[in-house]
Design a protein around this motif. Structure first.
Motif, PDB file in Angstrom:
ATOM      1  N   PHE A  53       0.837  -1.206   0.000  1.00  0.00           N
ATOM      2  CA  PHE A  53       0.000   0.000   0.000  1.00  0.00           C
ATOM      3  C   PHE A  53       0.873   1.258   0.000  1.00  0.00           C
ATOM      4  O   PHE A  53       0.653   2.182  -0.780  1.00  0.00           O
ATOM      5  CB  PHE A  53      -0.918  -0.009   1.228  1.00  0.00           C
ATOM      6  CG  PHE A  53      -1.756   1.214   1.377  1.00  0.00           C
ATOM      7  CD1 PHE A  53      -2.861   1.414   0.572  1.00  0.00           C
ATOM      8  CD2 PHE A  53      -1.443   2.181   2.323  1.00  0.00           C
ATOM      9  CE1 PHE A  53      -3.640   2.546   0.703  1.00  0.00           C
ATOM     10  CE2 PHE A  53      -2.209   3.309   2.463  1.00  0.00           C
ATOM     11  CZ  PHE A  53      -3.315   3.498   1.645  1.00  0.00           C
ATOM     12  N   GLY A  54       1.889   1.267   0.866  1.00  0.00           N
ATOM     13  CA  GLY A  54       2.768   2.434   0.947  1.00  0.00           C
ATOM     14  C   GLY A  54       3.575   2.657  -0.322  1.00  0.00           C
ATOM     15  O   GLY A  54       3.721   3.795  -0.781  1.00  0.00           O
ATOM     16  N   THR A  55       4.084   1.588  -0.909  1.00  0.00           N
ATOM     17  CA  THR A  55       4.867   1.763  -2.131  1.00  0.00           C
ATOM     18  C   THR A  55       3.976   2.160  -3.299  1.00  0.00           C
ATOM     19  O   THR A  55       4.415   2.909  -4.175  1.00  0.00           O
ATOM     20  CB  THR A  55       5.646   0.491  -2.488  1.00  0.00           C
ATOM     21  OG1 THR A  55       4.747  -0.606  -2.574  1.00  0.00           O
ATOM     22  CG2 THR A  55       6.712   0.198  -1.476  1.00  0.00           C
ATOM     23  N   GLY A  56       2.745   1.690  -3.316  1.00  0.00           N
ATOM     24  CA  GLY A  56       1.815   2.115  -4.371  1.00  0.00           C
ATOM     25  C   GLY A  56       1.546   3.605  -4.317  1.00  0.00           C
ATOM     26  O   GLY A  56       1.538   4.288  -5.350  1.00  0.00           O
ATOM     27  N   ILE A  57       1.321   4.116  -3.119  1.00  0.00           N
ATOM     28  CA  ILE A  57       1.092   5.560  -2.966  1.00  0.00           C
ATOM     29  C   ILE A  57       2.351   6.339  -3.352  1.00  0.00           C
ATOM     30  O   ILE A  57       2.283   7.354  -4.058  1.00  0.00           O
ATOM     31  CB  ILE A  57       0.660   5.881  -1.532  1.00  0.00           C
ATOM     32  CG1 ILE A  57      -0.763   5.367  -1.316  1.00  0.00           C
ATOM     33  CG2 ILE A  57       0.744   7.380  -1.249  1.00  0.00           C
ATOM     34  CD1 ILE A  57      -1.308   5.611   0.050  1.00  0.00           C
ATOM     35  N   ALA A  58       3.510   5.878  -2.898  1.00  0.00           N
ATOM     36  CA  ALA A  58       4.759   6.588  -3.205  1.00  0.00           C
ATOM     37  C   ALA A  58       5.055   6.587  -4.703  1.00  0.00           C
ATOM     38  O   ALA A  58       5.485   7.603  -5.258  1.00  0.00           O
ATOM     39  CB  ALA A  58       5.918   5.954  -2.440  1.00  0.00           C
ATOM     40  N   GLN A  59       4.802   5.469  -5.371  1.00  0.00           N
ATOM     41  CA  GLN A  59       5.045   5.418  -6.808  1.00  0.00           C
ATOM     42  C   GLN A  59       4.065   6.306  -7.558  1.00  0.00           C
ATOM     43  O   GLN A  59       4.441   6.952  -8.543  1.00  0.00           O
ATOM     44  CB  GLN A  59       4.960   3.978  -7.302  1.00  0.00           C
ATOM     45  CG  GLN A  59       6.149   3.152  -6.898  1.00  0.00           C
ATOM     46  CD  GLN A  59       6.059   1.718  -7.366  1.00  0.00           C
ATOM     47  OE1 GLN A  59       5.002   1.239  -7.754  1.00  0.00           O
ATOM     48  NE2 GLN A  59       7.180   1.026  -7.318  1.00  0.00           N
ATOM     49  N   GLY A  60       2.837   6.354  -7.110  1.00  0.00           N
ATOM     50  CA  GLY A  60       1.867   7.254  -7.733  1.00  0.00           C
ATOM     51  C   GLY A  60       2.275   8.712  -7.597  1.00  0.00           C
ATOM     52  O   GLY A  60       2.151   9.495  -8.547  1.00  0.00           O
ATOM     53  N   MET A  61       2.772   9.080  -6.409  1.00  0.00           N
ATOM     54  CA  MET A  61       3.236  10.457  -6.215  1.00  0.00           C
ATOM     55  C   MET A  61       4.459  10.756  -7.085  1.00  0.00           C
ATOM     56  O   MET A  61       4.593  11.868  -7.622  1.00  0.00           O
ATOM     57  CB  MET A  61       3.551  10.691  -4.737  1.00  0.00           C
ATOM     58  CG  MET A  61       2.313  10.673  -3.848  1.00  0.00           C
ATOM     59  SD  MET A  61       2.679  10.702  -2.087  1.00  0.00           S
ATOM     60  CE  MET A  61       3.558  12.231  -1.920  1.00  0.00           C
ATOM     61  N   ALA A  62       5.348   9.784  -7.244  1.00  0.00           N
ATOM     62  CA  ALA A  62       6.539   9.991  -8.079  1.00  0.00           C
ATOM     63  C   ALA A  62       6.159  10.171  -9.542  1.00  0.00           C
ATOM     64  O   ALA A  62       6.689  11.061 -10.236  1.00  0.00           O
ATOM     65  CB  ALA A  62       7.496   8.813  -7.924  1.00  0.00           C
ATOM     66  N   ILE A  63       5.253   9.362 -10.021  1.00  0.00           N
ATOM     67  CA  ILE A  63       4.824   9.478 -11.419  1.00  0.00           C
ATOM     68  C   ILE A  63       4.075  10.783 -11.641  1.00  0.00           C
ATOM     69  O   ILE A  63       4.254  11.440 -12.671  1.00  0.00           O
ATOM     70  CB  ILE A  63       3.976   8.260 -11.814  1.00  0.00           C
ATOM     71  CG1 ILE A  63       4.877   7.026 -11.848  1.00  0.00           C
ATOM     72  CG2 ILE A  63       3.302   8.463 -13.156  1.00  0.00           C
ATOM     73  CD1 ILE A  63       4.149   5.730 -12.039  1.00  0.00           C
ATOM     74  N   LYS A  64       3.271  11.185 -10.666  1.00  0.00           N
ATOM     75  CA  LYS A  64       2.553  12.460 -10.772  1.00  0.00           C
ATOM     76  C   LYS A  64       3.551  13.622 -10.906  1.00  0.00           C
ATOM     77  O   LYS A  64       3.392  14.497 -11.756  1.00  0.00           O
ATOM     78  CB  LYS A  64       1.676  12.668  -9.542  1.00  0.00           C
ATOM     79  CG  LYS A  64       0.991  14.012  -9.503  1.00  0.00           C
ATOM     80  CD  LYS A  64       0.298  14.215  -8.166  1.00  0.00           C
ATOM     81  CE  LYS A  64      -0.138  15.651  -8.068  1.00  0.00           C
ATOM     82  NZ  LYS A  64      -0.235  16.122  -6.708  1.00  0.00           N
ATOM     83  N   GLY A  65       4.593  13.595 -10.073  1.00  0.00           N
ATOM     84  CA  GLY A  65       5.595  14.654 -10.146  1.00  0.00           C
ATOM     85  C   GLY A  65       6.350  14.653 -11.469  1.00  0.00           C
ATOM     86  O   GLY A  65       6.638  15.718 -12.039  1.00  0.00           O
ATOM     87  N   ALA A  66       6.655  13.469 -11.986  1.00  0.00           N
ATOM     88  CA  ALA A  66       7.367  13.391 -13.263  1.00  0.00           C
ATOM     89  C   ALA A  66       6.503  13.887 -14.415  1.00  0.00           C
ATOM     90  O   ALA A  66       6.982  14.592 -15.311  1.00  0.00           O
ATOM     91  CB  ALA A  66       7.811  11.954 -13.521  1.00  0.00           C
TER      92      ALA A  66
END
Length: 121
Positions: A53-66
């Motif tokens: 769950f935590g890595t899914g949220i973190a990856q979503g935030m990273a892709i959003k920023g990119a």
């Protein structure tokens, strides 16, 4: 960000608490062995689920920023993409570490002996 780090700290304490319960039983009593087995499975399941769950949220935030960075400056898309992929690999490694810990919790105990003791007891 403070809320996320608080949740991560509480999650870590929760998983560590469950693993301590899983390893604290007397190996000679069948009922205690069953409790160890159940606690190991529970700790592994919760730990891996929370990590995913935590890595899914973190990856979503990273892709959003990119994507936002690429939209603002299309010429820098190559550098942004490389940096994002390296960041995603680092984030994903945290979930892989949780998987390794979960597998250790599941297979560290001799479950064949546990099942034989439960059946014999």
């Amino acid at each position: 960000m403070k809320k996320f780090s608080l949740i991560a700290a509480l999650t870590g304490l929760f998983v560590l608490g469950l693993s301590a319960v899983a390893m604290a039983a007397d190996p000679t009593v069948a009922a205690e062995l069953a409790k160890v087995f159940a606690a190991s499975v529970t700790a592994a399941g919760f730990g891996l689920g929370i990590a995913a769950f935590g890595t899914g949220i973190a990856q979503g935030m990273a892709i959003k920023g990119a994507v936002e960075g690429t939209a603002r400056n299309p010429e820098a898309s190559g550098k942004i993409q490389v940096t994002m992929l390296i960041g995603l690999a680092m984030i994903e490694s945290l979930c892989i570490y949780a998987l390794v810990v979960s597998l250790i919790l599941l297979f560290a105990n001799d479950h064949v002996a546990v099942v034989k003791t439960i059946i014999a007891g």
